[in-house]
Scaffold this motif. Sequence first.
Motif, PDB file in Angstrom:
ATOM      1  N   GLN A  53       0.838  -1.201   0.000  1.00 46.80           N
ATOM      2  CA  GLN A  53       0.000   0.000   0.000  1.00 46.80           C
ATOM      3  C   GLN A  53       0.873   1.251   0.000  1.00 46.80           C
ATOM      4  O   GLN A  53       1.557   1.542   0.975  1.00 46.80           O
ATOM      5  CB  GLN A  53      -0.926   0.020   1.217  1.00 46.80           C
ATOM      6  CG  GLN A  53      -1.916   1.183   1.195  1.00 46.80           C
ATOM      7  CD  GLN A  53      -2.883   1.160   2.362  1.00 46.80           C
ATOM      8  OE1 GLN A  53      -2.597   0.590   3.411  1.00 46.80           O
ATOM      9  NE2 GLN A  53      -4.043   1.780   2.187  1.00 46.80           N
ATOM     10  N   GLY A  75      -1.625   7.008   0.649  1.00 45.61           N
ATOM     11  CA  GLY A  75      -2.783   7.616   0.020  1.00 45.61           C
ATOM     12  C   GLY A  75      -3.461   6.771  -1.038  1.00 45.61           C
ATOM     13  O   GLY A  75      -4.356   7.256  -1.734  1.00 45.61           O
ATOM     14  N   GLU A  76      -3.019   5.511  -1.166  1.00 48.93           N
ATOM     15  CA  GLU A  76      -3.590   4.653  -2.201  1.00 48.93           C
ATOM     16  C   GLU A  76      -4.208   3.397  -1.591  1.00 48.93           C
ATOM     17  O   GLU A  76      -4.132   3.158  -0.391  1.00 48.93           O
ATOM     18  CB  GLU A  76      -2.507   4.274  -3.218  1.00 48.93           C
ATOM     19  CG  GLU A  76      -1.946   5.479  -3.948  1.00 48.93           C
ATOM     20  CD  GLU A  76      -0.931   5.081  -5.011  1.00 48.93           C
ATOM     21  OE1 GLU A  76      -0.301   5.998  -5.582  1.00 48.93           O
ATOM     22  OE2 GLU A  76      -0.756   3.875  -5.272  1.00 48.93           O
ATOM     23  N   ALA A  77      -4.814   2.595  -2.448  1.00 48.96           N
ATOM     24  CA  ALA A  77      -5.439   1.349  -2.013  1.00 48.96           C
ATOM     25  C   ALA A  77      -4.393   0.245  -1.863  1.00 48.96           C
ATOM     26  O   ALA A  77      -3.362   0.260  -2.544  1.00 48.96           O
ATOM     27  CB  ALA A  77      -6.483   0.915  -3.032  1.00 48.96           C
TER      28      ALA A  77
END
Lengths: 112, 109
Positions: free
Chosen positions: B37, B40-42
């Motif tokens: 991960q 700020g991302e999935a």
Amino acid sequence: IAGITQAPTSQILAAGRRMTLRCTQDMRHNAMYWYRQDLGLGLRLIHYSNTAGTTGKGEVPDGYSVSRANTDDFPLTLASAVPSQTSVYFCASSDGELGTQYFGPGTRLTVL
Amino acid sequence: GQNIDQPTEMTATEGAIVQINCTYQTSGFNGLFWYQQHAGEAPTFLSYNVLDGLEEKGRFSSFLSRSKGYSYLLLKELQMKDSASYLCAVFENDYKLSFGAGTTVTVRA
């Protein structure tokens, strides 16, 4: 649409307000999930659905509800938001409950 | 219940190798996942182990010992883009994923 989408990307909400986070997938996955991610705690399961028409409670379901009217959509509703629900919310889906879970881009929610 | 432990942070130099350990005590076991991960991302899927041993995928390898409740993720030939959090997750008896808190890896030039 490719994969999983979530809306909104981010939201600031007053305490006591109702809010629905949207999740849509186009992979025809049977199973869908909602997680929240908080610093130092990792991802925690809120609710899940193994197939359209069924839902189940995860580790932290209180204050949240879900519905699964069809295969593609799995909305998460906060009936009356509280500051402790400030978090990043991820939707995920898998091809069956044994499949690898794929995550959406997340919704950053702030409750004031 | 579940108890999944992994180190909070690790730092390594570009081109080096880093090993991220994960130990677990869970209600049953049906497999272990590693996710990456970026901030700020999935989370994105890296690997899945259900049998003991080593699974290799390019620069990344994952090892599992079910008898010891132990897994590790090995990142070789580190690149700057490998700076991210790495999440260990266990499939328990009810086929729900339980996640560790994640290990933040920082790669320095």
